[in-house]
Design an enzyme around this catalytic site. Structure first.
Site, PDB file in Angstrom:
ATOM      1  N   LYS A  58       0.861  -1.193   0.000  1.00 16.57           N
ATOM      2  CA  LYS A  58       0.000   0.000   0.000  1.00 16.57           C
ATOM      3  C   LYS A  58       0.888   1.231   0.000  1.00 16.57           C
ATOM      4  CE  LYS A  58      -2.260   1.547   3.715  1.00 16.57           C
ATOM      5  NZ  LYS A  58      -3.119   1.287   4.890  1.00 16.57           N
TER       6      LYS A  58
ATOM      7  N   ASP B  73      -3.733   4.934  -0.390  1.00 19.52           N
ATOM      8  CA  ASP B  73      -4.312   5.528   0.818  1.00 19.52           C
ATOM      9  C   ASP B  73      -4.188   7.051   0.752  1.00 19.52           C
ATOM     10  OD1 ASP B  73      -5.106   6.225   3.351  1.00 19.52           O
ATOM     11  OD2 ASP B  73      -3.588   5.025   4.402  1.00 19.52           O
ATOM     12  N   ALA B  74      -5.334   7.735   0.726  1.00 18.70           N
ATOM     13  CA  ALA B  74      -5.329   9.209   0.660  1.00 18.70           C
ATOM     14  C   ALA B  74      -5.449   9.841   2.045  1.00 18.70           C
ATOM     15  CB  ALA B  74      -6.459   9.690  -0.249  1.00 18.70           C
ATOM     16  N   ASN B  75      -5.492   9.035   3.099  1.00 21.17           N
ATOM     17  CA  ASN B  75      -5.527   9.549   4.467  1.00 21.17           C
ATOM     18  C   ASN B  75      -6.588  10.623   4.710  1.00 21.17           C
ATOM     19  OD1 ASN B  75      -2.464   8.441   4.202  1.00 21.17           O
ATOM     20  ND2 ASN B  75      -3.243   8.252   6.295  1.00 21.17           N
TER      21      ASN B  75
ATOM     22  N   HIS C 202      -5.824  -1.101  11.312  1.00 20.30           N
ATOM     23  CA  HIS C 202      -4.842  -0.083  10.957  1.00 20.30           C
ATOM     24  C   HIS C 202      -3.539  -0.246  11.734  1.00 20.30           C
ATOM     25  CE1 HIS C 202      -3.337   3.938  12.539  1.00 20.30           C
ATOM     26  NE2 HIS C 202      -3.108   4.101  11.255  1.00 20.30           N
TER      27      HIS C 202
ATOM     28  N   SER D 167       1.402  -3.961   7.899  1.00 23.17           N
ATOM     29  CA  SER D 167       2.734  -3.910   8.497  1.00 23.17           C
ATOM     30  C   SER D 167       3.569  -2.916   7.709  1.00 23.17           C
ATOM     31  CB  SER D 167       3.367  -5.310   8.440  1.00 23.17           C
ATOM     32  OG  SER D 167       4.612  -5.309   9.097  1.00 23.17           O
TER      33      SER D 167
ATOM     34  N   LYS E  74       0.967   5.779  -0.366  1.00 18.84           N
ATOM     35  CA  LYS E  74       0.207   7.000  -0.114  1.00 18.84           C
ATOM     36  C   LYS E  74      -0.128   7.707  -1.425  1.00 18.84           C
ATOM     37  CE  LYS E  74       0.415   6.438   4.302  1.00 18.84           C
ATOM     38  NZ  LYS E  74      -0.818   5.964   4.979  1.00 18.84           N
TER      39      LYS E  74
HETATM   40 MG   LIG Z   1      -4.629   4.498   6.307  1.00 12.94          MG
END
Ligand SMILES: [Mg+2]
Length: 378
Positions: A171, A202-204, A311, A331, A173
């Site tokens: 994954k 993942d765009a947080n 998470h 991880s 960002k």
């Molecule tokens: Mg996340």
């Protein structure tokens, strides 16, 4: 304790990040030494020292041992201790207290597992009815942060190193750079991952509506494993709209800290039980007792707990994933980081972690975690 680094995601930098380290010293003894339960907080929400020192640790210290003993009298029952911690706490408005209770709960479970001479995953499996499950946890490597001097080759290198350790899913960002730059990063990552099903993004939680839909449009062709937190994690109606437009899987939940919040997510965010991932973090969300209530809400809504992949990458979640039969574990790509380590004597092969038999959570056997306890341990 400080766990800062120069990494960034789309929302925050980690330069001043801290976590809480908690030691619960008991009068139970093994080999002449007092058993101590250790808890290490999750990443991203800072330490909870004030709440722990002012509110939750004094409450536990003031309690009579009989009020948190287990039935045998030889050990503690962390669920009974949890009720003491939460005495005089109103429902709702969870704020930061859920992280304070979570890290203290983790230390209590570590202690209970050590007294029972069991790894935490096995204690949880026995107590909560999952004892026939093998300790195998599908695990993905999480990284691809924005770094100073960022370039595509360093991203590829990071993923290649994780691949060499045994990871098969990754994954990275997104959302912290212009869309065109993010597409180049995704394509660089895919060169290593080998196909969209091996790569999540993942765009947080930072994309506003128009940017979120531009990403949804631009990313569809990659057939990625999932799109994580494309928008504000509490805007359930926007998630429902995104779910209608995005043909792949979504992941969210790491910023929801209670069973009530998880229930609302399942009711109102338009998530699809056959496809989407629920990432609530037991350390940020009050620990095991509340996580069990989240699982109840998940199953009451017709979902499988195999859709839950907590998470963060902490050892506590590894044990819960195995012991409670969850769908997997996150991880960090770097095994030298506290959130990239495997628990104690665990091994990783072909994207699956096999947990070992060392008692407790395994923090003592994990140098990057143990180092954070500093003066707490002799
Ligand atoms: Mg996340």
């Amino acid at each position: 304790v400080e766990v800062g680094s120069s990494r960034r995601n789309a929302g925050i930098g980690f330069g001043s990040m801290t976590v809480s380290a908690v030691a619960v010293v008991s009068d139970a003894r093994r080999g002449g030494a007092a058993l101590t339960g250790l808890g290490l907080g999750s990443i991203g929400r800072y330490a909870h020292g004030g709440l722990l020192r002012e509110r939750f640790m004094p409450r536990l210290r003031a309690a009579a041992p009989a009020d948190y003993a287990d039935g045998s009298g030889d050990s503690i029952d962390p669920c009974r201790a949890w009720d003491l911690l939460m005495r005089d706490e109103k429902p709702g408005g969870h704020g930061e207290r859920s992280g304070a209770v979570g890290v203290l709960d983790a230390a209590l479970w570590d202690l209970a597992a050590k007294i029972a001479d069991l790894p935490l995953w096995r204690l949880l499996a026995r107590r909560f009815g999952n004892s026939s499950a093998p300790p195998l946890v599908p695990t993905y490597a999480s990284g691809g942060h924005y770094c100073p001097g960022d370039d595509l080759e360093s991203l590829r290198q990071e993923l290649r190193q994780a691949q060499a350790r045994g990871h098969t899913r990754f994954k990275i960002k997104i959302g912290g750079a212009p869309l065109a730059d993010d597409l180049r990063r995704i394509e660089a990552a895919l060169e290593v991952a080998g196909g969209g099903e091996h790569l999540a993004v993942d765009a947080n939680g930072v994309l506003d509506r128009s940017r979120a839909f531009r990403y949804v449009e631009a990313l569809q062709g990659y057939r990625l494993a999932w799109l994580e937190e494309p928008a504000d994690p509490l805007d359930f109606e926007l998630y429902a709209e995104i779910a209608r437009a995005w043909p792949g899987s979504l992941g969210t939940g790491e910023n929801l800290f209670s069973a009530a919040d998880a229930r609302n997510l399942l009711r109102y965010a338009g998530l699809r039980r056959e496809r989407d991932w629920l990432q609530m973090d037991p350390l940020l969300g009050y620990g095991v007792p509340e996580y069990l209530r989240m699982l109840e809400a998940v199953e009451a809504a017709g979902w499988s707990r195999r859709r839950c992949v907590p998470h963060a990458g902490h050892l506590f979640a590894q044990h819960l994933a195995a012991g409670l039969g969850l769908g997997g574990h996150e991880s960090a790509t770097d095994p030298g980081q506290p959130f990239g380590a495997l628990a104690g004597d665990a091994t990783l092969e072909q994207g699956v972690v096999r947990l070992g038999e060392a008692p407790g959570i395994g923090i003592e056997a994990t140098p990057s975690c143990l180092a954070l306890f500093g003066v707490l341990l002799p």
